[in-house]
Motif scaffolding. Structure first.
Motif, PDB file in Angstrom:
ATOM      1  N   SER A 160      -3.962 -30.785  59.502  1.00  0.00           N
ATOM      2  CA  SER A 160      -3.446 -30.355  60.806  1.00  0.00           C
ATOM      3  C   SER A 160      -3.850 -31.288  61.946  1.00  0.00           C
ATOM      4  O   SER A 160      -3.201 -31.293  62.988  1.00  0.00           O
ATOM      5  CB  SER A 160      -3.921 -28.936  61.105  1.00  0.00           C
ATOM      6  N   THR A 202       1.901 -27.010  53.447  1.00  0.00           N
ATOM      7  CA  THR A 202       1.166 -26.227  54.445  1.00  0.00           C
ATOM      8  C   THR A 202       1.826 -24.853  54.530  1.00  0.00           C
ATOM      9  O   THR A 202       2.844 -24.601  53.895  1.00  0.00           O
ATOM     10  CB  THR A 202       1.252 -26.870  55.846  1.00  0.00           C
ATOM     11  N   GLY A 211      -0.598 -20.291  41.860  1.00  0.00           N
ATOM     12  CA  GLY A 211      -1.657 -21.180  41.364  1.00  0.00           C
ATOM     13  C   GLY A 211      -1.349 -22.607  41.765  1.00  0.00           C
ATOM     14  O   GLY A 211      -0.187 -23.016  41.785  1.00  0.00           O
TER      15      GLY A 211
HETATM   16  N1  LIG Z   1      -1.507 -21.702  46.241  1.00  0.00           N
HETATM   17  C1  LIG Z   1      -0.460 -21.215  45.574  1.00  0.00           C
HETATM   18  O1  LIG Z   1      -0.555 -20.684  44.467  1.00  0.00           O
HETATM   19  C2  LIG Z   1       0.917 -21.339  46.162  1.00  0.00           C
HETATM   20  C3  LIG Z   1       2.052 -20.972  45.401  1.00  0.00           C
HETATM   21  C4  LIG Z   1       3.333 -21.141  45.962  1.00  0.00           C
HETATM   22  C5  LIG Z   1       3.450 -21.602  47.260  1.00  0.00           C
HETATM   23  N2  LIG Z   1       2.322 -21.905  47.971  1.00  0.00           N
HETATM   24  C6  LIG Z   1       2.477 -22.366  49.347  1.00  0.00           C
HETATM   25  O2  LIG Z   1       1.953 -23.696  49.455  1.00  0.00           O
HETATM   26  C7  LIG Z   1       1.502 -23.900  50.789  1.00  0.00           C
HETATM   27  C8  LIG Z   1       0.068 -24.463  50.731  1.00  0.00           C
HETATM   28  O3  LIG Z   1      -0.799 -23.535  50.091  1.00  0.00           O
HETATM   29  P1  LIG Z   1      -2.330 -23.885  49.830  1.00  0.00           P
HETATM   30  O4  LIG Z   1      -2.844 -22.817  48.969  1.00  0.00           O
HETATM   31  O5  LIG Z   1      -2.458 -25.312  49.393  1.00  0.00           O
HETATM   32  O6  LIG Z   1      -2.929 -23.756  51.326  1.00  0.00           O
HETATM   33  P2  LIG Z   1      -4.328 -24.292  51.873  1.00  0.00           P
HETATM   34  O7  LIG Z   1      -5.274 -24.583  50.757  1.00  0.00           O
HETATM   35  O8  LIG Z   1      -4.720 -23.370  52.966  1.00  0.00           O
HETATM   36  O9  LIG Z   1      -3.955 -25.724  52.539  1.00  0.00           O
HETATM   37  C9  LIG Z   1      -3.162 -25.829  53.670  1.00  0.00           C
HETATM   38  C10 LIG Z   1      -3.163 -27.270  54.143  1.00  0.00           C
HETATM   39  O10 LIG Z   1      -2.198 -27.382  55.197  1.00  0.00           O
HETATM   40  C11 LIG Z   1      -2.794 -28.129  56.258  1.00  0.00           C
HETATM   41  N3  LIG Z   1      -2.113 -27.880  57.533  1.00  0.00           N
HETATM   42  C12 LIG Z   1      -2.118 -26.736  58.276  1.00  0.00           C
HETATM   43  N4  LIG Z   1      -1.392 -26.912  59.400  1.00  0.00           N
HETATM   44  C13 LIG Z   1      -0.928 -28.192  59.356  1.00  0.00           C
HETATM   45  C14 LIG Z   1      -0.159 -28.979  60.237  1.00  0.00           C
HETATM   46  N5  LIG Z   1       0.323 -28.494  61.383  1.00  0.00           N
HETATM   47  N6  LIG Z   1       0.125 -30.255  59.881  1.00  0.00           N
HETATM   48  C15 LIG Z   1      -0.340 -30.778  58.715  1.00  0.00           C
HETATM   49  N7  LIG Z   1      -1.108 -30.085  57.851  1.00  0.00           N
HETATM   50  C16 LIG Z   1      -1.397 -28.808  58.170  1.00  0.00           C
HETATM   51  C17 LIG Z   1      -4.219 -27.672  56.246  1.00  0.00           C
HETATM   52  O11 LIG Z   1      -5.007 -28.548  57.012  1.00  0.00           O
HETATM   53  P3  LIG Z   1      -6.277 -28.021  57.882  1.00  0.00           P
HETATM   54  O12 LIG Z   1      -7.384 -27.956  56.891  1.00  0.00           O
HETATM   55  O13 LIG Z   1      -6.446 -29.080  58.899  1.00  0.00           O
HETATM   56  O14 LIG Z   1      -5.884 -26.704  58.471  1.00  0.00           O
HETATM   57  C18 LIG Z   1      -4.488 -27.740  54.734  1.00  0.00           C
HETATM   58  O15 LIG Z   1      -4.741 -29.074  54.346  1.00  0.00           O
HETATM   59  C19 LIG Z   1       1.610 -22.536  51.502  1.00  0.00           C
HETATM   60  O16 LIG Z   1       2.811 -22.494  52.236  1.00  0.00           O
HETATM   61  C20 LIG Z   1       1.667 -21.554  50.347  1.00  0.00           C
HETATM   62  O17 LIG Z   1       2.352 -20.355  50.681  1.00  0.00           O
HETATM   63  C21 LIG Z   1       1.083 -21.800  47.460  1.00  0.00           C
END
Ligand SMILES: NC(=O)c1ccc[n+]([C@@H]2O[C@H](COP(=O)([O-])OP(=O)(O)OC[C@H]3O[C@@H](n4cnc5c(N)ncnc54)[C@H](OP(=O)(O)O)[C@@H]3O)[C@@H](O)[C@H]2O)c1
Length: 358
Positions: free
Chosen positions: A46, A94, A338
């Protein structure tokens, strides 16, 4: 065979984003055999971005923390255009609206988009349509298979059935890994609901504030995405959601207070269990009736012999009812969440791009 180069600009290096980098590095040989070179010249969170024309490698975490700089979206565009990198895809890993707000600007500047972020597909239909108009105008692609069912091929399957003239009447399923685990376990075992919920949270299945799962909103978003895929012009507010959070524990209650009072969930869910008939289990399902144009998210009794009733662990399951399939639905089941399966799903979307680029 002519070799193809793809350049990924990765927004988000959390669970999914960092796994994606790891998987791309590990798959380089596989890509090379297909004459594809995948490069990641920019990674960003971010506040900070790391720029490297040659692309990140296995030491990306050190590079990012040592050489990352504050950035704006225009810095990203300028870097890519300045280096004249071909076939650029912005990957959104994100959950940020800010990143979504930049999609059209990125498309105008020659980026394709691949996203795991559900926001762009669940904002109002005006934004949904405008995004697709921009993609057409600039001849760019937008892939988002991981929006529903993570790595499972749900959107692709629906889209190709729909495009081939198949009459889809209904889509129904367990769309959430966390709620799958909670109700599969709660139905099978004689334990209080709060204990199962806490276990699901300890296993990392729920969001830090489990009410985000229990609200049903995430299931509702996925249902909306599928409805729109089938050409229904629906809004989020059209989804009828039966929240699993008792009113007294919503609203002004903080996440910590909710955790302290979680035992208050035991009585209402025990009551739901007492209403079940012999051979039934509880499942939290999303149901889209294409015929009636209704979208429902609700807790239902389900025969334990049905595909949904037989679910185990944290699997997701999608039933697609379509004319050519008769009474039996087409069923897609597997891990629906996952970081590993989601990152793989994103890569699979990126690979689809190689069919349409030079
Ligand atoms: N995990 C799963 O199983 C899963 C499954 C399907 C879909 N998803 C989707 O995948 C996405 C990511 O999930 P995650 O579990 O990886 O989330 P996460 O671990 O919370 O990671 C989110 C990342 O996004 C970054 N971010 C936030 N705001 C941003 C911005 N304005 N510009 C650039 N980067 C930004 C964060 O950076 P900071 O640290 O600086 O905030 C962090 O690096 C979500 O939309 C989620 O719904 C996840």
């Amino acid at each position: 065979m002519q070799s193809k180069e793809i350049n990924i600009v990765l927004f988000g290096i959390g669970n999914v984003g960092s796994t994606l980098i790891k998987q791309v590095q590990a798959a380089k040989e596989t890509f090379a055999k297909k004459n594809i070179r995948v490069n990641i010249p920019i990674i960003a969170n971010s506040t900070t971005a790391f720029f490297s024309k040659e692309g990140v490698d296995n030491g990306w975490e050190t590079d990012f923390s040592k050489l990352g700089v504050p950035y704006s979206i225009l810095d990203v565009v300028e870097f890519i255009n300045g280096k004249q990198l071909p076939n650029v895809v912005a990957v959104d890993a994100t959950a940020s609206q800010e990143v979504v707000n930049n999609y059209v600007l990125l498309i105008r500047n020659g980026f394709h988009i691949v996203t795991a972020n559900k926001i762009a597909n669940t904002l109002d239909i005006e934004f949904y349509t405008a995004l697709r108009t921009a993609l057409k105008q600039y001849n760019k692609r937008f892939f988002y298979e991981t929006n529903v069912g993570a790595g499972l091929p749900i959107i692709e399957t629906l889209r190709s059935l729909n495009a081939s003239g198949e009459k889809i009447s209904k889509v129904r399923g367990v769309f959430s890994g966390s709620l799958s685990y909670i109700f599969n376990t709660f139905s099978a075992e004689e334990r209080p609901f709060s204990e199962v919920l806490t276990e699901a949270s300890d296993l990392g299945y729920t969001e830090p504030d489990a009410r985000e799962d229990l609200s049903g909103n995430d299931v509702a978003r996925k249902l909306l995405i599928l409805a729109r895929e089938l050409d229904l012009q629906k809004e989020f507010t059209d989804v009828q959601v039966d929240s699993l959070i008792p009113k007294k524990l919503n609203g002004k209650t903080t996440a910590t207070q909710f955790k302290q009072r979680v035992k208050e969930l035991d009585e209402p869910f025990h009551f739901e269990k007492t209403k079940l008939k012999e051979g039934q289990v509880l499942r939290y399902v999303g149901e889209l009736s294409v015929v009636d144009e209704t979208l429902d998210v609700k807790l239902v009794p389900e025969s334990k012999d049905s595909p949904i009733g037989q679910l185990k662990g944290a699997d997701s399951l999608f039933e697609i009812y379509a004319e050519s399939y008769g009474d039996q639905p087409l069923v897609i089941q597997g891990a629906g969440a996952g970081k590993e399966v989601t990152a793989r799903g994103i890569i699979s979307d990126i690979v689809k791009l190689t069919d349409v680029i030079n």
